[in-house]
Design a protein around this motif. Sequence first.
Motif, PDB file in Angstrom:
ATOM      1  N   SER A  38       0.839  -1.205   0.000  1.00  0.00           N
ATOM      2  CA  SER A  38       0.000   0.000   0.000  1.00  0.00           C
ATOM      3  C   SER A  38       0.874   1.256   0.000  1.00  0.00           C
ATOM      4  O   SER A  38       2.070   1.188   0.313  1.00  0.00           O
ATOM      5  CB  SER A  38      -0.889   0.010   1.248  1.00  0.00           C
ATOM      6  N   GLU A  39       0.262   2.372  -0.305  1.00  0.00           N
ATOM      7  CA  GLU A  39       0.992   3.654  -0.335  1.00  0.00           C
ATOM      8  C   GLU A  39       1.584   4.005   1.016  1.00  0.00           C
ATOM      9  O   GLU A  39       2.532   4.760   1.094  1.00  0.00           O
ATOM     10  CB  GLU A  39       0.027   4.774  -0.735  1.00  0.00           C
ATOM     11  N   LYS A  40       0.966   3.434   2.057  1.00  0.00           N
ATOM     12  CA  LYS A  40       1.435   3.803   3.408  1.00  0.00           C
ATOM     13  C   LYS A  40       2.567   2.906   3.880  1.00  0.00           C
ATOM     14  O   LYS A  40       3.236   3.192   4.875  1.00  0.00           O
ATOM     15  CB  LYS A  40       0.261   3.714   4.394  1.00  0.00           C
ATOM     16  N   THR A  41       2.774   1.787   3.168  1.00  0.00           N
ATOM     17  CA  THR A  41       3.829   0.857   3.593  1.00  0.00           C
ATOM     18  C   THR A  41       5.198   1.533   3.492  1.00  0.00           C
ATOM     19  O   THR A  41       5.513   2.153   2.487  1.00  0.00           O
ATOM     20  CB  THR A  41       3.816  -0.419   2.701  1.00  0.00           C
ATOM     21  N   LYS A  42       5.973   1.410   4.552  1.00  0.00           N
ATOM     22  CA  LYS A  42       7.307   2.019   4.587  1.00  0.00           C
ATOM     23  C   LYS A  42       8.269   1.313   3.643  1.00  0.00           C
ATOM     24  O   LYS A  42       8.219   0.075   3.594  1.00  0.00           O
ATOM     25  CB  LYS A  42       7.877   1.914   6.004  1.00  0.00           C
ATOM     26  N   PRO A  43       9.137   1.965   2.910  1.00  0.00           N
ATOM     27  CA  PRO A  43       9.218   3.411   2.763  1.00  0.00           C
ATOM     28  C   PRO A  43       8.121   3.904   1.807  1.00  0.00           C
ATOM     29  O   PRO A  43       8.078   3.502   0.642  1.00  0.00           O
ATOM     30  CB  PRO A  43      10.608   3.633   2.177  1.00  0.00           C
TER      31      PRO A  43
END
Length: 307
Positions: A38-43
Amino acid sequence: MSKKFASQSQRAGIFDLQNFLAAKTAAINTALDRFLPSEKTKPATIHRAMRYSLFAGGKRIRPALCLAAAEACGGKESDVIPLACAVECIHTYSLIHDDLPAMDDDDYRRGKLTNHKVFGEGIAVLAGDALLTVAFELAAKCKGWPRYGHQKLILELASASGSLQLIAGQVADLEGEGKKISANELQYIHERKTSALLCCSVRLGGMSANCTAAQLKALTDFGYHVGLAFQVIDDILDVTQTSDKLGKTAGKDIKAQKATYPAIVGLEESRKIAERLTNRAFAALKALGPRAEALRGLAEYLLKRDR
Ligand code: GRG
């Protein structure tokens, strides 16, 4: 367009290509969304950059061809989806890298700012690298079939995208800029830069249906010719369409002094070549019977497309 060719759509009869493309695009988009971090997964930056280009509105031709080839050989959509997503990831990586200042240096792609314009060159390089890597991850995770185990599937993707095919085409394209090249040399570029990945998409579709050697041969013949026709049309569109319509900068080939079919043989002859190549692709489908109607519809659509 010749009368002979125009009659193909009538013969294609009831097959509804628009519906087919809309349904397959939706299935591919859902699967890509599920497969990618997902877009929120780091980095987060890299995942945002990967998703930015992947969901920028590409036509999804390669995955559609992959799904249609699976259908032609009696395969199941849920089996082939990871492979269809893998080819789209490789395709998107190649576009991101092609747009970089070190290559084609373009500001627009798929109607939006190019990846490096939004995220910077470093992240754009890495987003391309990551999409290429994800493709092999997807192939490694897919089901595998009796005739086509993971080794064959991964080899298929590696050959199409490696230094003898996709990258070879890009190298020849870069080195050919500003030079007068022959029609044969241009065909060498088109076979590798464009046809190889389209053909690979079709072959992987067949493999996901555990196709026979004869079916794979027919699909290869089809994919090769559709792939070449696709690039001839791309060259034509570059000089006949607007940037708005194409979602990328039109007229770039002339500006970059690139060899193209219209530049070498003229527009009219280029159209005839694309038509001849498409007819060769249609001929290859005979061996696959009526289940190949989606492949036939796609080949016809690709010849007549205006973007
Ligand atoms: C950087 C290794 C590397 C390769 C780049 C993709 C490419 C090779 C160059 C881009 C320019 C070009 C003419 C490529 C040939 C393939 C092609 C016509 C790509 C565009 O494909 P579409 O029209 O694009 O399917 P969308 O955006 O709809 O997915």
